[in-house]
Design an enzyme around this catalytic site. Structure first.
Site, PDB file in Angstrom:
ATOM      1  N   SER A  70       0.831  -1.197   0.000  1.00 28.89           N
ATOM      2  CA  SER A  70       0.000   0.000   0.000  1.00 28.89           C
ATOM      3  C   SER A  70       0.868   1.251   0.000  1.00 28.89           C
ATOM      4  CB  SER A  70      -0.928   0.036   1.213  1.00 28.89           C
ATOM      5  OG  SER A  70      -1.553   1.302   1.251  1.00 28.89           O
ATOM      6  N   LEU A 130     -13.899   8.809   7.184  1.00 31.65           N
ATOM      7  CA  LEU A 130     -14.555   8.608   5.880  1.00 31.65           C
ATOM      8  C   LEU A 130     -14.587   7.123   5.530  1.00 31.65           C
ATOM      9  CD1 LEU A 130     -12.993  11.612   3.916  1.00 31.65           C
ATOM     10  CD2 LEU A 130     -15.165  11.529   5.156  1.00 31.65           C
ATOM     11  N   SER A 131     -14.345   6.316   6.559  1.00 31.99           N
ATOM     12  CA  SER A 131     -14.533   4.878   6.452  1.00 31.99           C
ATOM     13  C   SER A 131     -13.514   4.154   5.568  1.00 31.99           C
ATOM     14  CB  SER A 131     -15.943   4.621   5.926  1.00 31.99           C
ATOM     15  OG  SER A 131     -16.456   3.588   6.637  1.00 31.99           O
ATOM     16  N   SER A 133     -11.603   1.933   6.610  1.00 31.27           N
ATOM     17  CA  SER A 133     -11.602   0.511   6.988  1.00 31.27           C
ATOM     18  C   SER A 133     -12.621  -0.273   6.172  1.00 31.27           C
ATOM     19  CB  SER A 133     -11.960   0.310   8.459  1.00 31.27           C
ATOM     20  OG  SER A 133     -11.382   1.277   9.246  1.00 31.27           O
ATOM     21  N   ASP A 177     -21.233   1.772   7.651  1.00 32.03           N
ATOM     22  CA  ASP A 177     -20.103   2.032   6.751  1.00 32.03           C
ATOM     23  C   ASP A 177     -20.036   1.007   5.625  1.00 32.03           C
ATOM     24  OD1 ASP A 177     -19.640   3.988   8.533  1.00 32.03           O
ATOM     25  OD2 ASP A 177     -17.874   3.086   9.442  1.00 32.03           O
TER      26      ASP A 177
END
Ligand code: GLA
Length: 394
Positions: A70, A130-131, A133, A177
């Site tokens: 990432s 802002l989610s 996950s 979410d």
């Protein structure tokens, strides 16, 4: 942004893995317009998926292992895992979302004939409310589904994502979410009743207004424990009410019923928490109606009322979010503003007349920087569809 990020994951993938990617995927983040801290109280939420998101370039690995990279994390950016290691318990880094989803959706006895290389990059800020996950859970879920031809429905991917949070990671979050991201649709907000999981899309028609996302950039700490504490407080209030009332959740109560029975709660903190849950649920339903009937001023007022309730009754804001919201609300041309997501830092949103956006950002930034000591970040919220494989020709 999309093109730049596709190029970034393509060249990053090629450099890291010495081959060309075979597939591309995208998962959005989400904002919640209104209906905060209601999803574990049997209430309504009104979120939408946004174009800030995570992109993935994917292909089979040369060995049978899993190589995850990432560009969004400086620490542990490359993680290599064997098939057996996918069954490990959480390690408290971002690969947990991958292992958690594998454990949820890949049958134990399914032989994986090849491993995967996955290269991620995105413009969704991590841990900013802002989610990110849920975006990772649904991104990995979609990658696994498509590359291994799993027969799993969208709703099961959504539920698997929530189980990763609740069981694998130990966070007692609600369904909002994963649902908002999984069911996201361009130009639509989703009114979800978390009591019975019924939902309806509402066109996000804002006339000459836009939604500005304001990121406090506050390092988030202790969120999990404070989140779980609010859940407990709501449960305590519910138990007290259940002594006289046959209700399953705070979402079952009207405002009047709540008022009539507050004497059963008889605790100043618990009354505030429960009042937020009950009123916010009603407010969310009213707000969705206001949007549908093009009453944007009313829609804005309800958004702001939600913010007030989250600040004073639910107490999940703090000086960074309060500074953004209170400054925004003083600016002519702002229809409404409030925090979005779990709170305690993270992001707020404001409904702003499109032609004042540059001066809006400048004014809020100046006050924020002066008061808080570091700048906030601003994004225009554009809605989009849920997680998907992208057709890319490079
Ligand atoms: C977090 C949780 C959601 C929801 C919000 C608050 O985002 O993951 O389930 O409870 O906080 O509305």
């Amino acid at each position: 942004m999309t093109k730049k990020l596709i190029e970034q994951v393509t060249s990053g993938y090629q450099t890291k893995f010495q081959q060309k990617p075979q597939h591309y995927f995208f998962s959005p983040g989400r904002i919640n317009l209104i209906g905060e801290h209601t999803d574990y109280n049997g209430g309504a939420v009104f979120p939408c998926a946004v174009t800030l998101g995570i992109y993935a370039a994917v292909g089979p690995s040369k060995d049978t292992n899993f190589h995850l990279y990432s560009a969004n994390y400086q620490e542990k950016s490359l993680i290599n895992l064997s098939r057996n290691e996918l069954n490990r318990p959480k390690q408290k880094n971002w690969s947990d979302y991958f292992c958690g989803m594998v454990q949820e959706i890949i049958p134990q006895n399914l032989e994986l004939k090849f491993g995967l290389n996955i290269y991620l990059a995105g413009d969704l800020p991590p841990a900013a409310g802002l989610s990110s996950s849920a975006a990772l859970e649904l991104l990995f879920g979609t990658i696994l589904k498509n590359t291994y031809n799993l027969s799993i429905e969208k709703k099961d991917l959504i539920l698997a994502g929530q189980r990763v949070e609740n069981n694998y990671l130990g966070l007692k979050t609600g369904i909002m979410d994963q649902f908002a991201i999984g069911m996201g649709k361009q130009n639509q907000a989703i009114l979800l009743n978390t009591n019975n999981m019924q939902y309806e899309y509402f066109p996000l028609e804002l006339e000459n207004n836009v939604i500005v996302i304001m990121n406090t950039n506050k390092p988030r700490t202790l969120i999990d424990s404070k989140y779980n504490e609010r859940r407990k407080e709501c449960n305590s209030a519910l138990h007290k009410l259940q002594k006289e009332l046959s209700i399953n959740s705070l979402g079952d109560l009207t405002k009047d019923q709540f008022d009539e029975y507050t004497y059963l709660i008889n605790d100043s903190i618990l009354i505030k928490r429960a009042r937020h849950a009950v009123f916010e649920n009603q407010r969310t339903i009213l707000a969705a109606k206001a949007l549908k009937t093009h009453q944007l001023a009313k829609f804005g007022h309800l958004i702001s009322a939600s913010g007030i309730s989250l600040a004073y009754d639910y107490e999940v804001t703090g000086k960074e979010l309060d500074t953004l919201v209170q400054t925004a609300l003083k600016i002519p041309g702002v229809l409404g503003s409030r925090m979005t997501g779990a709170g305690f830092g993270g992001c707020a949103i404001a409904l702003v007349e499109e032609n004042i956006v540059p001066s809006f950002i400048e004014q809020v930034q100046t006050v924020y920087n002066k008061k808080i000591g570091y700048p906030a970040k601003f994004y225009l919220a554009k809605t989009t569809d849920g997680p998907r494989e992208l057709k890319v020709t490079i």
